[in-house]
Design a protein around this motif. Structure first.
Motif, short mmCIF file in Angstrom:
data_model
loop_
_atom_site.label_atom_id
_atom_site.label_comp_id
_atom_site.label_asym_id
_atom_site.label_seq_id
_atom_site.Cartn_x
_atom_site.Cartn_y
_atom_site.Cartn_z
N GLU A 1 74.06 25.62 64.26
CA GLU A 1 74.19 27.02 64.66
C GLU A 1 75.44 27.33 65.49
OE1 GLU A 1 70.66 27.95 66.90
OE2 GLU A 1 71.31 26.81 68.64
N LYS B 1 68.98 34.03 64.60
CA LYS B 1 67.92 34.26 63.63
C LYS B 1 67.91 35.75 63.32
CE LYS B 1 63.89 32.56 64.69
NZ LYS B 1 62.48 32.31 65.04
N ASP C 1 65.55 32.16 58.73
CA ASP C 1 64.57 31.81 59.75
C ASP C 1 64.01 30.40 59.61
OD1 ASP C 1 62.87 32.38 57.61
OD2 ASP C 1 61.47 33.56 58.81
N PHE D 1 65.26 27.58 61.92
CA PHE D 1 64.81 27.52 63.31
C PHE D 1 63.46 26.81 63.45
CE2 PHE D 1 67.98 30.79 63.13
CZ PHE D 1 68.69 30.62 64.30
N SER E 1 60.95 23.39 63.28
CA SER E 1 61.19 22.02 63.74
C SER E 1 61.71 21.19 62.58
CB SER E 1 59.90 21.42 64.30
OG SER E 1 58.92 21.33 63.29
N LYS F 1 65.24 20.04 66.99
CA LYS F 1 64.11 20.69 67.65
C LYS F 1 63.92 22.13 67.19
CE LYS F 1 64.71 17.88 71.74
NZ LYS F 1 65.12 17.82 73.13
N GLU F 2 62.68 22.57 67.24
CA GLU F 2 62.35 23.95 66.89
C GLU F 2 63.16 24.92 67.76
OE1 GLU F 2 58.46 26.90 66.59
OE2 GLU F 2 58.18 24.79 67.09
N GLY F 3 63.66 25.96 67.13
CA GLY F 3 64.41 26.99 67.84
C GLY F 3 65.90 26.76 67.90
N ILE F 4 66.37 25.57 67.52
CA ILE F 4 67.80 25.25 67.50
C ILE F 4 68.17 24.93 66.06
CG2 ILE F 4 69.63 23.76 68.38
CD1 ILE F 4 67.82 23.22 70.82
#
Length: 178
Positions: free
Chosen positions: A46, A57, A63, A66, A68, A90-93
């Motif tokens: 990202e 996102k 999506d 993002f 996991s 990791k989730e969200g990255i």
């Protein structure tokens, strides 16, 4: 043995390099299992302009990046090619690798391999750690790996020059020489 979640949660660069030589497995429509070695992939994160998640996102299209590590991210390219990516980290990255080629005739390019395997956007967000349709098995030996710039992202400026395309040295199945 199927690669577990901890493999996909590790540092994306480390995971990307370890996926070169691993086996992509897919249950085909006739219920047989296809298994071929990954010989070419590209890493996207990202924080660089080549990545679909560079602006965050912002769409339903990106999506999945993002989630996991260990999920699929399948998107349509040029209105005709489905592209299979494996989410890492990791989730969200957001981070993922585009699977560009497998060591199998007819799988020498990202659009060709998804067409051959019947992978479509309906396969987006599959959990590779629990799937009966698509999964990854560890490599049985460590190949010699070459690194070079990614293909088709000239719009990314200096980020297009990052040596984040990894191939098995000497493979005759890669989509373009390094």
């Amino acid at each position: 043995m199927i690669l577990g979640r901890s493999f996909f949660l590790q540092n994306p660069m480390d995971a990307a390099k370890q996926l070169v030589g691993a086996y992509l497995c897919c249950r085909l429509q006739d219920n047989s299992v296809f298994r071929a070695r990954i010989c070419e992939l590209e890493l996207y994160t990202e924080d660089e302009k080549g990545c679909h998640a560079f602006c965050g996102k912002c769409t339903a299209r990106n999506d999945a990046m993002f989630l996991s590590g260990g999920h699929t991210y399948v998107y349509l390219c040029y209105g005709m090619y489905n592209m299979l990516n494996i989410v890492l980290g990791k989730e969200g990255i957001a981070a993922a690798v585009l699977i560009r080629a497998l060591e199998y005739k007819g799988c020498e390019g990202p659009g060709k391999l998804t067409r051959f395997l019947g992978i479509t956007r309906s396969d987006n967000k599959i959990d590779l750690c629990n799937s009966k349709k698509i999964w990854i098995e560890p490599r049985d030996s460590v190949p010699e790996i070459l690194a070079g710039k990614r293909i088709g992202i000239d719009y990314a400026g200096k980020d297009a020059e990052l040596p984040w395309r990894f191939v098995i040295k000497g493979s005759h199945f890669i989509s373009k020489p390094i």
